[in-house]
Scaffold this motif. Sequence first.
Motif: not given
Length: 241
Positions: A153-161, A183-203
């Motif tokens: 139920s959360m938007r990308a900003e809410e997930r990363l926050a 951060l010990r994990m990569t942005r790609e790994e963060i995206g995988s955990y949060l259900g977001l694409k790498l580009e979305t995490v970086s943006r």
Amino acid sequence: MNPIAIKVACSNCNLRELCMPLGLNQDELDRIDSLVAVRRKIKRGATLFRNGETFTALYAIRTGFFKTSITTEDGRDQVTGFQMAGEIIGLDGIVNDHHTCDAVALEDAEVCEMPFERIEELSREVNALQRHVHKIMSREIVREHGVMLLLGSMRAEERLAAFLLNLVQRLHARGFSALELVLRMTREEIGSYLGLKLETVSRTFSKFVEDGIVEVKQRHIRILDTEALKRIVNQQTQACL
């Protein structure tokens, strides 16, 4: 990954308050000390246990950082969690005596191996240990419910926050800064955990920087406005992660 003979007893470990029960008498402490069979050093990128392996023990992370993941039917690596020093890993294996995920070290790490048969045996003798194991299991269930809400139920900003707030809160409990983290994990790994694409995490990170909420230098994150992060995400939700 060779077992290392244990040198420091649990009762003298600086992570004792994080991964062991409180309020034990000396006799109970001595029994708890006997739980740890060996210490194991795990190199960065090495696997502590794999999906399908026979479950025999729980592991208290003494140093380092881990990720747990599963391989989806289409071959993708899906991150299911990140674990740090003072936390217990391996609970997934209790259900059917086999691990259901891979646990990989994100940096050089050391774990205390605790045979589950011994934990069960001691739990019957030391009530505080039984309660503590139940508490750890309950916390894992609550965390999973939080992740389901996060993904559902959360938007990308809410997930990363929510992710950043939870991570810094856990690190702060271990004596680290409440405003800075690596951060010990990569942005790609963060995206995988949060259900977001790498580009979305970086943006999203870039937007946080533009809004003056965080400062980012590669994997170094400095939180400039904690209240802004809390306003982005429901506090009750982030407490569940």
